[in-house]
Design an enzyme around this catalytic site. Structure first.
Site, short mmCIF file in Angstrom:
data_model
loop_
_atom_site.label_atom_id
_atom_site.label_comp_id
_atom_site.label_asym_id
_atom_site.label_seq_id
_atom_site.Cartn_x
_atom_site.Cartn_y
_atom_site.Cartn_z
N THR A 96 -3.30 -4.42 16.39
CA THR A 96 -2.89 -3.77 15.15
C THR A 96 -4.13 -3.59 14.28
OG1 THR A 96 -2.53 -5.84 13.92
CG2 THR A 96 -0.68 -5.01 15.24
N LYS A 154 4.83 -20.46 10.17
CA LYS A 154 5.78 -19.76 11.03
C LYS A 154 6.74 -20.72 11.72
CE LYS A 154 4.60 -15.41 10.49
NZ LYS A 154 5.55 -14.39 10.01
N ASP A 186 0.84 -1.20 0.00
CA ASP A 186 0.00 0.00 0.00
C ASP A 186 0.88 1.25 0.00
OD1 ASP A 186 -1.71 2.18 0.79
OD2 ASP A 186 -3.16 0.70 1.50
N ASN A 223 9.10 -9.28 8.62
CA ASN A 223 7.92 -9.08 9.45
C ASN A 223 6.62 -9.41 8.74
OD1 ASN A 223 6.17 -7.70 11.62
ND2 ASN A 223 5.73 -6.49 9.78
N TYR A 254 -1.41 -21.24 9.51
CA TYR A 254 -0.58 -20.12 9.96
C TYR A 254 0.57 -20.59 10.84
CZ TYR A 254 0.61 -15.82 12.53
OH TYR A 254 1.26 -14.76 13.12
N ASP A 284 5.37 -6.80 -3.42
CA ASP A 284 4.37 -7.86 -3.44
C ASP A 284 5.12 -9.15 -3.18
OD1 ASP A 284 2.50 -9.80 -3.93
OD2 ASP A 284 1.76 -8.94 -5.79
#
Length: 250
Positions: free
Chosen positions: A193, A162, A41, A93, A158, A65
């Site tokens: 967040t 990780k 963004d 991150n 997920y 991207d």
């Protein structure tokens, strides 16, 4: 600027247009680094960069991207160019964290999660770590999750992605550590967040399982990342620093 211990360093932070990434970019800039704010963004990236510059820091936005190998390699090249020929600190991150039953995950879901959470850090390190090793200095910080250490219903996709990143930390320590590149992991717990706002009360309920009893603020995670990126952690290699309010300790 209150501290300049990272003066002269170039730091690339992925997923830096909001949340933990934006807080990390701001803190590294406060400590003197030239921060490359990577994200998709451009408007949010410009906002993060402007805020850093307003406080006297140095920052540039780099469009990224992370879903394809070619775009990740392009990010590495652009970051190296903006950094004057080198990147000293890499913070992996960026990540996506869809939660839900395993049987509902589509093939596209699986591919995208592993593209962003595993393959993108892999390709960035492949592009940037050799040059760090040639100069005999560098720091890589991978951002993981408590879901990689504890079994959590709905977090198979997920958490497993990780967990793969955690293993990459250990492998990269063996590969690049002898040549001066430090590689470590920060493992956050639930954090407030923009990305987790949609969780509503579920975020607080998840955080309540930890001794701290509350979600983290992005700045609290950023402090741990900045520590591992800096010279104060000069003898820290292959650490997994849990910043989860104590959840994985119980």
């Amino acid at each position: 600027m209150t501290s300049v211990d990272l003066a002269g360093r170039v730091a690339l932070v992925t997923g830096a247009t909001s949340g933990i990434g934006a807080a990390t970019a701001a803190l590294l800039a406060e400590r003197g680094a030239h921060v490359l704010v990577a994200g998709r963004d451009a408007a949010r990236g410009a906002h993060v960069v402007a805020a850093i510059r307003t406080r006297g820091g140095k920052a540039d936005f780099v469009a990224a991207d992370l879903r394809t190998a070619d775009s990740v390699r392009q990010l590495a090249r652009e970051a190296t160019g903006l950094g004057g020929g080198h990147v000293d600190i890499l913070v992996n991150n960026a990540g996506i964290y869809p939660l839900g039953p395993t049987e509902r995950a589509s093939r596209s879901d699986v591919d995208t999660v592993y593209d962003v959470n595993v393959k993108a850090p892999f390709y960035l390190v492949a592009e940037l770590a050799p040059e760090m090793a040639e100069r005999g200095r560098g720091a890589i910080v991978n951002v993981s999750t408590q879901a990689a250490q504890k079994g959590m219903a709905g977090a198979a996709l997920y958490g497993s992605s990780k967990a793969a990143l955690d293993q990459l930390t250990r492998s990269w320590v063996a590969e690049y550590g002898p040549r001066g590149v430090r590689v470590n992991t920060v493992s956050p717990g639930p954090t407030r967040t923009q990305g987790t706002a949609a969780m509503g009360d579920d975020l607080d309920a998840l955080a309540a399982e930890a001794p701290a009893g509350r979600p983290a603020e992005p700045e609290e995670i950023a402090e741990a990342i900045a520590y591992l990126a800096g010279d104060s952690a000069s003898f820290v290699q292959g650490a997994l620093l849990a910043v989860d309010g104590g959840r994985t300790a119980i």
